[in-house]
Structures are given as C-alpha cells and as structure tokens.
Design a protein around this motif. Structure first.
Motif, PDB file in Angstrom:
ATOM      1  N   SER A  22      19.469   6.173  43.974  1.00  0.00           N
ATOM      2  CA  SER A  22      19.319   6.404  45.374  1.00  0.00           C
ATOM      3  C   SER A  22      18.317   5.510  45.957  1.00  0.00           C
ATOM      4  CB  SER A  22      18.763   7.830  45.563  1.00  0.00           C
ATOM      5  OG  SER A  22      18.316   8.060  46.992  1.00  0.00           O
ATOM      6  N   ALA A  72      32.580  12.845  53.154  1.00  0.00           N
ATOM      7  CA  ALA A  72      32.035  13.628  51.917  1.00  0.00           C
ATOM      8  C   ALA A  72      31.699  14.871  51.903  1.00  0.00           C
ATOM      9  CB  ALA A  72      30.577  12.453  51.871  1.00  0.00           C
ATOM     10  N   GLN A  77      31.163  14.173  47.763  1.00  0.00           N
ATOM     11  CA  GLN A  77      30.527  12.918  47.921  1.00  0.00           C
ATOM     12  C   GLN A  77      31.065  11.906  46.529  1.00  0.00           C
ATOM     13  OE1 GLN A  77      26.474  13.171  47.221  1.00  0.00           O
ATOM     14  NE2 GLN A  77      26.273  14.697  49.287  1.00  0.00           N
ATOM     15  N   GLY A  81      32.056   8.366  48.111  1.00  0.00           N
ATOM     16  CA  GLY A  81      31.138   7.450  47.575  1.00  0.00           C
ATOM     17  C   GLY A  81      31.600   6.338  46.856  1.00  0.00           C
ATOM     18  N   PRO A 120      28.013   3.283  52.321  1.00  0.00           N
ATOM     19  CA  PRO A 120      28.201   4.645  51.296  1.00  0.00           C
ATOM     20  C   PRO A 120      27.166   5.789  51.700  1.00  0.00           C
ATOM     21  CG  PRO A 120      28.211   2.589  49.810  1.00  0.00           C
ATOM     22  CD  PRO A 120      27.824   2.241  51.375  1.00  0.00           C
ATOM     23  N   VAL A 122      24.167   6.276  51.265  1.00  0.00           N
ATOM     24  CA  VAL A 122      23.269   6.833  49.842  1.00  0.00           C
ATOM     25  C   VAL A 122      22.031   7.686  50.596  1.00  0.00           C
ATOM     26  CG1 VAL A 122      21.752   6.387  48.194  1.00  0.00           C
ATOM     27  CG2 VAL A 122      24.070   5.103  48.368  1.00  0.00           C
ATOM     28  N   LEU A 125      23.352  11.093  52.405  1.00  0.00           N
ATOM     29  CA  LEU A 125      24.207  12.010  51.465  1.00  0.00           C
ATOM     30  C   LEU A 125      22.877  12.329  50.381  1.00  0.00           C
ATOM     31  CD1 LEU A 125      27.463  10.565  50.822  1.00  0.00           C
ATOM     32  CD2 LEU A 125      26.989  12.412  52.383  1.00  0.00           C
ATOM     33  N   GLY A 187      25.316   1.992  44.051  1.00  0.00           N
ATOM     34  CA  GLY A 187      26.383   3.050  45.103  1.00  0.00           C
ATOM     35  C   GLY A 187      27.098   3.900  44.089  1.00  0.00           C
ATOM     36  N   ALA A 191      27.251   8.108  43.373  1.00  0.00           N
ATOM     37  CA  ALA A 191      28.261   8.736  43.658  1.00  0.00           C
ATOM     38  C   ALA A 191      28.727   9.536  42.474  1.00  0.00           C
ATOM     39  CB  ALA A 191      29.203   7.966  44.328  1.00  0.00           C
ATOM     40  N   ALA A 196      26.382  15.253  42.600  1.00  0.00           N
ATOM     41  CA  ALA A 196      27.288  15.015  43.900  1.00  0.00           C
ATOM     42  C   ALA A 196      27.828  16.296  44.052  1.00  0.00           C
ATOM     43  CB  ALA A 196      28.314  13.829  43.556  1.00  0.00           C
TER      44      ALA A 196
END
Length: 407
Positions: A22, A72, A77, A81, A120, A122, A125, A187, A191, A196
């Motif tokens: 992350s 997402a 996700q 992602g 994405p 990150v 999410l 990333g 994902a 997720a």
C-alpha cells in the motif's frame, strides 16, 4: 505505545505485507505530477509545456478517480486494480518516451491524461478495504484509518523527494520510470492480495445513493482543505522568491508534509472519548489558528516555522474526514466515495493556486496566505455548524467472513 497498539490492531486485519504494498503502490501518485513537470520542462525547455502536461494529468485524475473507484466497488478491487496498474505503468512509460522523443504537446498531454485517468487508487481503495475488514468496530476502524492516513502523509512527503533525488543524481526521466516500476509491481501485489474487496453489483433501490447531506459536507470540507494546499504552495514560492532564495521553496513546502506525518502518528494517543465529529471540529480550529500568522511572515526562517505549524493541523483533519466517510455513504460505495474526496482536494487545490497567484501578483508575496486564512475560516464555520454526532452516526457492527491467506 498507542501507535504500536493501533499498528497491531490493523495488521491483525490485513497482515504486514499489504501495508508495504500500500505504501509503495501509492508513491507514484505523489511522484507523477512533479516528475512530469520536471521531465517535460527539461526536455522542452518550456515551463509552460511542463505545467500544461501536469495540469492535464491532475484534471484527468480528479475526473477519472471516482470512476475507477466505482468500478472497483462494483466489480471488485482485484480485477480493476490489476488493469489500472498495467495501464498506468504503460502510460507513464509512454509519457517518458513522448517527451524524450520531442513529440508534439498534444501527444504528451494525451499520455498525461491516460496516467491521471488510470491511477490504481491504492490510497482510497486501502481505506475502503480497511473499513470493510473492520466491520464497524470503532477501535479497529479508527486504528486502520490512522495508520492509512500516516502512510498517506509519508507518501505525500517521500514521493516528490524521490523524484528530486533521481533527477539530481541521474536524469529527469528516472523519477517517472521509477514510478512506473512501483505502480506496476506494488500496485499489482496490492490488487492481488486476498484482502481485496470482491465488489457488489449496483442496486436499483435508492438506498445506495451516494450524495447525501453528510457526504456533501465532507466534500466541501475537503475542497476547502485543497484550497489551503494550493494557496500555501503559491505563497511559499512567492515569499522565498521575494527573499532571493527560490530554491528553498520545495524544502519549505516539504515541511508541511513532514509535520503532518508527525501529527498523524501523534493522533494515535488521542483518547477514545474524542469521537470523530469532535476531532474534526478541533482539527479545523487548529488549522485556522495555524494559518492566521502566515500573512505576517517575513523571511524564509519564519516562513518555515509557520508552515511546520500548519502541517501539524493537516493530518488529524484529513484522517478524521476519511473516517467519517464510513458513516456518511453506503458500504458498497466506499471506494468511489474515498476517490471522490481525493478528487475534491485535487480540483480545489488548482482553484486555490489560481486565486493565490492572482493575489500574489496584485497584492504582494504574502497575499496568497490570505486565501489560506479565508478557506480555513470557511472550513471552521462549516465544521462547527455540521460536524455533530447527529450528522455522522456510527455504522452498526457487521460480520465479515474471515479471509484466508493474509500475509
């Protein structure tokens, strides 16, 4: 001790590796704007071209972020992602190639738009993921959002610094190439992690409406914070330039992120009786108190001290507003809601930059800070009038199935 406790609480939800993915996966979000500006300006010899490409990237991210967040939420996700990470990495490399080859501005701008639209997400999410795993538990939710906010502040500070170091030691292109590698690898790992969220198909009933009163108030608060960011950036540039030390602008502005990261860590020690609405009121009052001395600063030393004080008020406010989103929107639309908050900051920061630039040109180098004070004052009025337990009621706890394979 409080920080260690909250770290353990969050890692019980997710495991440690996903926190690393992350952090590294959101660094490119902070690296790409400054990286694009440096690269295109260096290759073309035109600050205007660099600014145009960077502006296109920012607008595309503000518009595209909520769309990626919605996908997402609905499709999961993992799939969204993975696609976003691949497209984003390819678009970054394409911008480097277009700039290096001296392609027309339209081609470079197109690459920048694709970068912004395919981020994405990150950070947003991550927040929606942690909130879902906390399942309404107040301690777990607060701990997760505290940790995520701290990670955000670290990336906000470290991203531009990494680009600057690479540009100094190697070449302007290396900052963006490093961002492409990070988003492609980290990333993707983020994902693919078992935590997720799987996604929920859109429902036809009106119960899933996103733009309720409580959420609109948070969007307004985030926008006012974005105006503060944009005006402060212009003010720092103007004051350091007037003092004959324009090179100090980046370092002074970096104090905002550094101080914010420190205060983000310190929020772990706040007592549990300080509920989120109370924290938001206190944090916004602190923001205004820290902004008021800015128009009176003289010299780089005083400016640095004032900016550091302002940074102490940023993280508590941002962490709290992201925490309140969980109470203000349907659980199935958290990703989209988090992304829209980031878009509100991005767009409002551009507006704050424009207003502060006009003020600096007309009234002098410290005039941009009057814009900062006005935005902070408006945020405090808004918060005192609306940030109550009645507006933001805690969501009931709900069970979330255990997820195997967390690492």
């Amino acid at each position: 001790m409080a920080a260690r406790t909250r770290l353990r609480t969050t890692t019980r939800l997710t495991g440690r590796r996903v926190l690393l993915w992350s952090l590294l996966g959101r660094l490119p979000n902070a690296m790409c704007p400054i990286g694009a500006l440096l690269l295109v300006t260096h290759d073309s010899g035109s600050v205007w071209r660099g600014s145009a490409v960077t502006g296109a990237l920012a607008v595309a991210q503000a518009v595209g972020g909520p769309l990626v967040g919605r996908l997402a939420d609905r499709r999961g996700q993992r799939g969204v992602g993975l696609v976003a990470a691949a497209v984003n990495a390819a678009a970054i490399v394409a911008l480097v190639a277009a700039s290096t080859a001296g392609l027309p501005l339209a081609a470079q701008t197109g690459c920048a738009v694709l970068i912004g639209a395919s981020v994405p997400l990150v950070g947003p999410l991550s927040r929606s993921r942690w909130v879902r795993l906390a399942a309404g538990d107040p301690e777990a939710t607060t701990s997760a959002l505290w940790l995520d906010g701290t990670v955000d502040e670290i990336s906000f500070t470290a991203g531009p610094a990494v680009v600057g170091v690479l540009a100094t030691l190697a070449a302007a292109a290396w900052g963006l190439l490093a961002a492409a590698a990070l988003v492609g690898v980290c990333g993707t790992l983020f994902a693919r992690h078992p935590t997720a969220a799987p996604g929920e198909p859109a429902r036809r009933k009106g119960g899933e409406r996103l733009l309720g009163r409580a959420y609109l108030l948070l969007l307004a608060g985030m926008a006012l914070l974005g105006v503060c960011f944009g005006s402060v950036q212009v003010g720092v540039t103007a004051v350091t330039g007037a003092a004959g030390r324009p090179g100090a602008a980046g370092l002074v502005y970096g104090l905002l992120g550094g101080a914010s990261a420190v205060s983000g860590i310190a929020t772990a020690a706040l007592p549990a009786r300080w509920d989120l609405p109370l924290r938001l009121r206190a944090g916004t009052a602190l923001l205004l108190a820290a902004a008021l001395p800015l128009p009176a600063v003289r010299g780089v030393g005083g400016l640095a001290a004032a900016i550091g004080c302002l940074g102490l008020a940023v993280a508590p406010q941002m962490i709290t507003m992201f925490g309140l989103v969980e109470r203000a929107v349907p659980a199935a639309r958290l990703g989209e809601a988090m992304a829209a908050l980031v878009s509100a900051i991005t767009l409002a920061q551009s507006a704050g930059t424009l207003a502060a630039g006009w003020a600096a040109e007309r009234y002098g180098p410290t005039a941009p800070f009057l814009v900062t004070c006005a935005a902070a004052g408006a945020a405090l009025v808004l918060t005192l009038a609306t940030a109550t337990d009645r507006t933001y009621r805690p969501r009931p706890q709900e069970a979330v199935p255990a997820l195997a394979g967390r690492r």
